[in-house]
Design a protein around this motif. Structure first.
Motif, PDB file in Angstrom:
ATOM      1  N   PRO A 161      12.139 -22.591 -39.778  1.00 47.86           N
ATOM      2  CA  PRO A 161      11.869 -22.817 -38.351  1.00 47.86           C
ATOM      3  C   PRO A 161      12.074 -24.257 -37.926  1.00 47.86           C
ATOM      4  CG  PRO A 161       9.813 -22.547 -39.558  1.00 47.86           C
ATOM      5  CD  PRO A 161      10.912 -22.192 -40.511  1.00 47.86           C
ATOM      6  N   ARG A 162      11.951 -25.207 -38.847  1.00 48.99           N
ATOM      7  CA  ARG A 162      12.148 -26.614 -38.488  1.00 48.99           C
ATOM      8  C   ARG A 162      13.583 -26.887 -38.054  1.00 48.99           C
ATOM      9  NH1 ARG A 162       7.939 -26.507 -41.888  1.00 48.99           N
ATOM     10  NH2 ARG A 162       6.292 -28.076 -41.683  1.00 48.99           N
ATOM     11  N   LYS A 163      14.535 -26.186 -38.655  1.00 42.61           N
ATOM     12  CA  LYS A 163      15.929 -26.367 -38.237  1.00 42.61           C
ATOM     13  C   LYS A 163      16.139 -25.840 -36.820  1.00 42.61           C
ATOM     14  CE  LYS A 163      18.090 -26.266 -42.809  1.00 42.61           C
ATOM     15  NZ  LYS A 163      19.049 -25.563 -43.705  1.00 42.61           N
ATOM     16  N   ILE A 164      15.568 -24.694 -36.523  1.00 39.50           N
ATOM     17  CA  ILE A 164      15.684 -24.144 -35.173  1.00 39.50           C
ATOM     18  C   ILE A 164      15.067 -25.110 -34.171  1.00 39.50           C
ATOM     19  CG2 ILE A 164      15.003 -22.246 -33.662  1.00 39.50           C
ATOM     20  CD1 ILE A 164      14.935 -20.472 -36.195  1.00 39.50           C
ATOM     21  N   ASP A 165      13.873 -25.593 -34.487  1.00 37.21           N
ATOM     22  CA  ASP A 165      13.178 -26.520 -33.595  1.00 37.21           C
ATOM     23  C   ASP A 165      13.967 -27.810 -33.422  1.00 37.21           C
ATOM     24  OD1 ASP A 165      10.618 -27.232 -32.128  1.00 37.21           O
ATOM     25  OD2 ASP A 165      10.692 -28.858 -33.593  1.00 37.21           O
ATOM     26  N   ALA A 166      14.520 -28.342 -34.523  1.00 34.19           N
ATOM     27  CA  ALA A 166      15.264 -29.599 -34.463  1.00 34.19           C
ATOM     28  C   ALA A 166      16.505 -29.469 -33.589  1.00 34.19           C
ATOM     29  CB  ALA A 166      15.656 -30.054 -35.873  1.00 34.19           C
ATOM     30  N   LEU A 167      17.278 -28.415 -33.768  1.00 29.70           N
ATOM     31  CA  LEU A 167      18.481 -28.233 -32.958  1.00 29.70           C
ATOM     32  C   LEU A 167      18.126 -28.007 -31.493  1.00 29.70           C
ATOM     33  CD1 LEU A 167      20.934 -26.081 -35.113  1.00 29.70           C
ATOM     34  CD2 LEU A 167      20.647 -28.556 -35.029  1.00 29.70           C
ATOM     35  N   THR A 168      17.069 -27.248 -31.245  1.00 27.72           N
ATOM     36  CA  THR A 168      16.648 -27.000 -29.868  1.00 27.72           C
ATOM     37  C   THR A 168      16.266 -28.300 -29.181  1.00 27.72           C
ATOM     38  OG1 THR A 168      15.879 -24.772 -30.450  1.00 27.72           O
ATOM     39  CG2 THR A 168      15.006 -25.742 -28.424  1.00 27.72           C
ATOM     40  N   ARG A 169      15.515 -29.154 -29.876  1.00 28.15           N
ATOM     41  CA  ARG A 169      15.120 -30.441 -29.308  1.00 28.15           C
ATOM     42  C   ARG A 169      16.322 -31.350 -29.043  1.00 28.15           C
ATOM     43  NH1 ARG A 169       9.532 -31.334 -29.769  1.00 28.15           N
ATOM     44  NH2 ARG A 169       8.459 -29.784 -31.063  1.00 28.15           N
ATOM     45  N   LEU A 170      17.392 -31.171 -29.804  1.00 31.50           N
ATOM     46  CA  LEU A 170      18.610 -31.959 -29.604  1.00 31.50           C
ATOM     47  C   LEU A 170      19.456 -31.434 -28.441  1.00 31.50           C
ATOM     48  CD1 LEU A 170      19.686 -32.434 -33.335  1.00 31.50           C
ATOM     49  CD2 LEU A 170      18.933 -34.251 -31.777  1.00 31.50           C
ATOM     50  N   GLY A 171      19.102 -30.269 -27.932  1.00 35.31           N
ATOM     51  CA  GLY A 171      19.860 -29.692 -26.832  1.00 35.31           C
ATOM     52  C   GLY A 171      20.873 -28.649 -27.258  1.00 35.31           C
ATOM     53  N   ILE A 172      20.837 -28.249 -28.527  1.00 30.59           N
ATOM     54  CA  ILE A 172      21.691 -27.170 -29.010  1.00 30.59           C
ATOM     55  C   ILE A 172      20.933 -25.862 -28.862  1.00 30.59           C
ATOM     56  CG2 ILE A 172      22.918 -26.231 -30.998  1.00 30.59           C
ATOM     57  CD1 ILE A 172      24.114 -28.834 -29.911  1.00 30.59           C
ATOM     58  N   GLU A 173      21.514 -24.890 -28.197  1.00 31.84           N
ATOM     59  CA  GLU A 173      20.849 -23.614 -27.983  1.00 31.84           C
ATOM     60  C   GLU A 173      21.054 -22.707 -29.197  1.00 31.84           C
ATOM     61  OE1 GLU A 173      20.794 -19.745 -24.974  1.00 31.84           O
ATOM     62  OE2 GLU A 173      22.142 -21.451 -24.569  1.00 31.84           O
ATOM     63  N   VAL A 174      19.953 -22.273 -29.795  1.00 34.29           N
ATOM     64  CA  VAL A 174      20.011 -21.309 -30.894  1.00 34.29           C
ATOM     65  C   VAL A 174      19.868 -19.923 -30.274  1.00 34.29           C
ATOM     66  CG1 VAL A 174      18.984 -20.555 -33.073  1.00 34.29           C
ATOM     67  CG2 VAL A 174      19.031 -22.990 -32.497  1.00 34.29           C
ATOM     68  N   THR A 175      20.975 -19.227 -30.125  1.00 37.75           N
ATOM     69  CA  THR A 175      20.960 -17.930 -29.453  1.00 37.75           C
ATOM     70  C   THR A 175      20.501 -16.808 -30.369  1.00 37.75           C
ATOM     71  OG1 THR A 175      23.277 -17.455 -30.014  1.00 37.75           O
ATOM     72  CG2 THR A 175      22.852 -18.659 -27.962  1.00 37.75           C
ATOM     73  N   GLU A 176      20.574 -17.038 -31.665  1.00 35.06           N
ATOM     74  CA  GLU A 176      20.194 -15.999 -32.629  1.00 35.06           C
ATOM     75  C   GLU A 176      19.877 -16.665 -33.963  1.00 35.06           C
ATOM     76  OE1 GLU A 176      22.234 -12.127 -34.917  1.00 35.06           O
ATOM     77  OE2 GLU A 176      23.257 -13.092 -33.225  1.00 35.06           O
ATOM     78  N   ARG A 177      18.852 -16.153 -34.634  1.00 35.19           N
ATOM     79  CA  ARG A 177      18.603 -16.562 -36.022  1.00 35.19           C
ATOM     80  C   ARG A 177      19.147 -15.483 -36.943  1.00 35.19           C
ATOM     81  NH1 ARG A 177      15.355 -16.106 -40.619  1.00 35.19           N
ATOM     82  NH2 ARG A 177      14.095 -14.380 -39.806  1.00 35.19           N
ATOM     83  N   VAL A 178      19.997 -15.895 -37.870  1.00 32.79           N
ATOM     84  CA  VAL A 178      20.566 -14.981 -38.854  1.00 32.79           C
ATOM     85  C   VAL A 178      19.884 -15.253 -40.188  1.00 32.79           C
ATOM     86  CG1 VAL A 178      22.672 -14.200 -39.996  1.00 32.79           C
ATOM     87  CG2 VAL A 178      22.764 -15.008 -37.619  1.00 32.79           C
ATOM     88  N   PRO A 179      19.027 -14.341 -40.676  1.00 36.09           N
ATOM     89  CA  PRO A 179      18.342 -14.579 -41.945  1.00 36.09           C
ATOM     90  C   PRO A 179      19.334 -14.781 -43.085  1.00 36.09           C
ATOM     91  CG  PRO A 179      17.370 -12.724 -40.786  1.00 36.09           C
ATOM     92  CD  PRO A 179      18.641 -13.064 -40.063  1.00 36.09           C
ATOM     93  N   LEU A 180      18.940 -15.594 -44.052  1.00 34.91           N
ATOM     94  CA  LEU A 180      19.780 -15.875 -45.215  1.00 34.91           C
ATOM     95  C   LEU A 180      18.896 -15.759 -46.453  1.00 34.91           C
ATOM     96  CD1 LEU A 180      22.753 -16.555 -45.656  1.00 34.91           C
ATOM     97  CD2 LEU A 180      22.162 -18.972 -45.588  1.00 34.91           C
TER      98      LEU A 180
END
Length: 216
Positions: A161-180
């Motif tokens: 979740p930290r990666k999602i949060d980090a990109l979102t705060r940078l202004g990159i929209e995470v439209t979907e999380r793909v589990p790995l």
């Protein structure tokens, strides 16, 4: 006196690119150099990624032991391979390879942490015993790297979740999380369980896309 703000200095420079054939597809390998550290970071791109449509993406932090030496103590090498296979299957995507070994503590300190783990510490406790944060990685370089390719929306391959949060705060929209979710084995079960219990990693495909404020 002028009120014009001074533009922020760039964090890194784009250097060059080349073709990189792999077992799954021929990617284009792009090289960047970080100003503050001189570290060399990479992006592996495939297909039409500047169309404005969300791009299948992976932000992967360097793990020499897992990515190169086939260590089974973690899932890093398997995640790297799995992400490249998924991008190849989709025919379009990008993988950012950031040189921040050992959750940001460096290779030698990671080996020190491994030694502490062999004495009974989990991965979080070992980093803390060495005087580091549990996870010292920084994702601010992702923005200029993705901007190089005109990417503003990503389908992010991650359990973190930290990666999602980090990109979102940078202004990159995470439209979907793909589990790995890959390569759980007898050697890394404790490592993966600690990721989930102490670092909040989403180890189920049904986990939420983006954590609520304050959950990290």
């Amino acid at each position: 006196m002028s009120n014009t703000a001074t533009p922020a200095a760039p964090l890194l420079d784009y250097v060059t690119s080349c073709a990189l054939p792999t077992p799954w597809a021929q990617f284009t390998l792009h090289a960047f150099v970080e100003h503050s550290t001189g570290k060399e970071h990479l992006a592996m791109a495939l297909g039409d990624i500047d169309s404005g449509e969300p791009v299948l993406a992976r932000v992967h932090s360097e793990c020499l032991t897992g990515d190169v030496l086939f260590s089974q103590r973690c899932d890093c090498g398997a995640q790297l391979e799995g992400a490249l296979k998924r991008i190849a299957a989709e025919g379009r995507g990008v993988l950012l390879y950031l040189r921040q070994e050992g959750r940001g503590i460096g290779l030698v300190n990671k080996i020190r942490a491994y030694r502490l783990q062999e004495a009974g510490a989990d991965t979080v406790e070992a980093n803390l015993q060495l005087g580091f944060h549990a996870d010292a990685r920084n994702y601010e370089l992702c923005l200029p790297m993705l901007e190089q390719f005109g990417i503003r929306q990503v389908k992010l391959m991650t359990n973190n979740p930290r990666k999602i949060d980090a990109l979102t705060r940078l202004g990159i929209e995470v439209t979907e999380r793909v589990p790995l979710l890959v390569n759980r084995n007898a050697f890394n079960t404790g490592y993966l369980d600690t990721k989930q219990a102490k670092l909040g990693h989403m180890m189920s495909p049904q986990a939420a896309l983006v954590p609520e404020d304050g959950e990290l």
